[in-house]
Design a protein around this motif. Structure first.
Motif, PDB file in Angstrom:
ATOM      1  N   GLU A 111      40.481  38.064  42.017  1.00  0.00           N
ATOM      2  CA  GLU A 111      39.097  38.106  42.480  1.00  0.00           C
ATOM      3  C   GLU A 111      38.244  38.590  41.312  1.00  0.00           C
ATOM      4  O   GLU A 111      38.466  39.686  40.791  1.00  0.00           O
ATOM      5  N   THR A 112      37.295  37.799  40.920  1.00  0.00           N
ATOM      6  CA  THR A 112      36.461  38.165  39.788  1.00  0.00           C
ATOM      7  C   THR A 112      35.179  38.848  40.267  1.00  0.00           C
ATOM      8  O   THR A 112      34.593  38.460  41.276  1.00  0.00           O
ATOM      9  N   VAL A 185      32.248  39.525  44.648  1.00  0.00           N
ATOM     10  CA  VAL A 185      33.626  39.708  44.212  1.00  0.00           C
ATOM     11  C   VAL A 185      34.507  38.777  45.035  1.00  0.00           C
ATOM     12  O   VAL A 185      34.731  39.006  46.228  1.00  0.00           O
ATOM     13  N   ALA A 186      34.963  37.725  44.391  1.00  0.00           N
ATOM     14  CA  ALA A 186      35.740  36.700  45.093  1.00  0.00           C
ATOM     15  C   ALA A 186      36.360  35.776  44.063  1.00  0.00           C
ATOM     16  O   ALA A 186      36.012  35.817  42.876  1.00  0.00           O
ATOM     17  N   ILE A 227      35.741  33.640  33.420  1.00  0.00           N
ATOM     18  CA  ILE A 227      35.286  32.531  34.274  1.00  0.00           C
ATOM     19  C   ILE A 227      34.923  31.392  33.328  1.00  0.00           C
ATOM     20  O   ILE A 227      33.923  31.477  32.602  1.00  0.00           O
ATOM     21  N   PRO A 228      35.718  30.337  33.274  1.00  0.00           N
ATOM     22  CA  PRO A 228      35.470  29.276  32.290  1.00  0.00           C
ATOM     23  C   PRO A 228      34.126  28.593  32.497  1.00  0.00           C
ATOM     24  O   PRO A 228      33.654  28.430  33.633  1.00  0.00           O
ATOM     25  N   VAL A 242      35.639  41.403  34.833  1.00  0.00           N
ATOM     26  CA  VAL A 242      36.924  41.990  35.232  1.00  0.00           C
ATOM     27  C   VAL A 242      37.269  41.491  36.629  1.00  0.00           C
ATOM     28  O   VAL A 242      36.402  41.018  37.374  1.00  0.00           O
ATOM     29  N   GLY A 243      38.538  41.608  36.959  1.00  0.00           N
ATOM     30  CA  GLY A 243      38.973  41.151  38.265  1.00  0.00           C
ATOM     31  C   GLY A 243      39.953  42.108  38.911  1.00  0.00           C
ATOM     32  O   GLY A 243      40.515  42.997  38.249  1.00  0.00           O
ATOM     33  N   VAL A 244      40.143  41.945  40.203  1.00  0.00           N
ATOM     34  CA  VAL A 244      41.147  42.670  40.973  1.00  0.00           C
ATOM     35  C   VAL A 244      41.993  41.637  41.710  1.00  0.00           C
ATOM     36  O   VAL A 244      41.752  40.433  41.589  1.00  0.00           O
ATOM     37  N   LYS A 245      42.968  42.100  42.472  1.00  0.00           N
ATOM     38  CA  LYS A 245      43.880  41.169  43.132  1.00  0.00           C
ATOM     39  C   LYS A 245      43.578  41.044  44.621  1.00  0.00           C
ATOM     40  O   LYS A 245      43.535  42.048  45.339  1.00  0.00           O
TER      41      LYS A 245
END
Length: 314
Positions: A111-112, A185-186, A227-228, A242-245
């Motif tokens: 999740e970015t 955040v998704a 994020i490309p 940054v991201g989480v899971k």
């Protein structure tokens, strides 16, 4: 008499089959987010391909989903692994009141943390000072991520005018000029952001390496994420964040057999799930086993069969 006995046997068999089919409620997220869309795909696939019937429902995000599992109004839920860790360890909003009535089934995808705006002059988190900013709906994990971003830039909620809105409401407010920016955040691409970029045009704020490092210092759940360019219409440059899971958790009502069936059905059905939703392509057993949470015994059993050992609750 034989007919009566046959009818009784048939009825008993029918009732036995019905009882064997567990029915579990899976709380996800707002209807404009990835939790809801992907959660419904997973629920339908599990129901159609196992002895566990799962119904996905809209939810208000990580903290709210943890609460629903804790009181037994849902048995499965999507959460950010950082928020789940806060709950287990009794920190942040859970200070002095930890919640340990859940375990992990599997981490599924990144999740970015996306900071979205329609104002080209907002190029940094620092530019949010004095602005109207959506920091997620009440009970969502977005709130915590917004706090972390502000902290990394030596800011607090007092430096902005916070708005508590869902992804869909944030996108509409940005379209109407009611807010200046929003944290989302998704998994990217996120439906609400796709719609915003297509109908109005928007920008994503990128982080520099210094602030990525600060954020990873604030929470060990963060990892540098890209994020490309081209993920969203009109945003051609790569965006650093940054991201989480995104992690599925289960409460104590989910049996070992049910948890095993859920995780095995998801990972054995990766190809079919990917056809229904792009996030299926990110399913990976090694990734799934490293969310930093204790795992349900049923999930641990499946991982062990694949040669992966995970921590379970004591």
């Amino acid at each position: 008499m034989k007919k009566v006995i046959s009818l009784v046997i048939a009825l008993v068999l029918a009732l036995s089959c019905t009882a064997a089919l567990a029915e579990l409620t899976f709380t996800t997220g707002g209807t404009s987010g990835t939790y809801y869309a992907f959660g419904n795909v997973l629920a339908q696939y599990i129901t159609n391909n196992s002895d566990v019937a799962v119904t996905a429902i809209a939810g208000n995000g990580s903290a709210a989903n943890i609460d629903l599992l804790d009181i037994g109004d849902a048995q499965l839920g999507f959460v950010q692994n950082d928020v789940a860790n806060y709950a287990l360890n009794g920190i942040r909003i859970y200070e002095g009141a930890p919640i340990d009535t859940f375990t992990a089934i599997a981490a599924l995808y990144d999740e970015t943390v996306q900071l979205i705006t329609c104002n080209p002059d907002i190029k940094s988190v620092a530019d949010l000072k004095g602005k109207n900013v959506s920091i997620g709906s009440q009970g969502s994990g977005v709130y915590f991520n917004a706090l972390d971003f502000l902290e990394a830039y030596d800011m607090t909620l007092d430096d902005i005018t916070p708005q508590y809105q869902s992804f869909g409401d944030s996108a509409e407010s940005l379209k109407d000029g009611k807010i200046d920016a929003a944290f989302v955040v998704a998994g990217a691409p996120t439906p609400a952001v796709v719609d915003l970029c297509t109908t109005k045009g928007a920008y994503l704020v990128s982080l520099d390496d210094e602030h990525v490092e600060k954020l990873m210092g604030i929470s060990g759940a963060y990892s540098k994420t890209l994020i490309p360019g081209g993920t969203y219409e009109g945003i051609d440059e790569d965006v650093v964040t940054v991201g989480v899971k995104a992690t599925i958790i289960a409460n104590e009502d989910v049996t070992e057999d049910e948890a095993y069936a859920i995780v095995s059905t998801i990972f054995e059905g990766k190809d079919a799930i990917t056809e229904a939703h792009a996030k299926g392509a990110e399913l990976d057993l090694e990734y799934a086993s490293t969310c930093g949470l204790p795992y349900h015994p049923g999930a641990a059993k499946y991982f062990a069969e694949k040669g992966i050992e995970v921590q379970t609750a004591d």
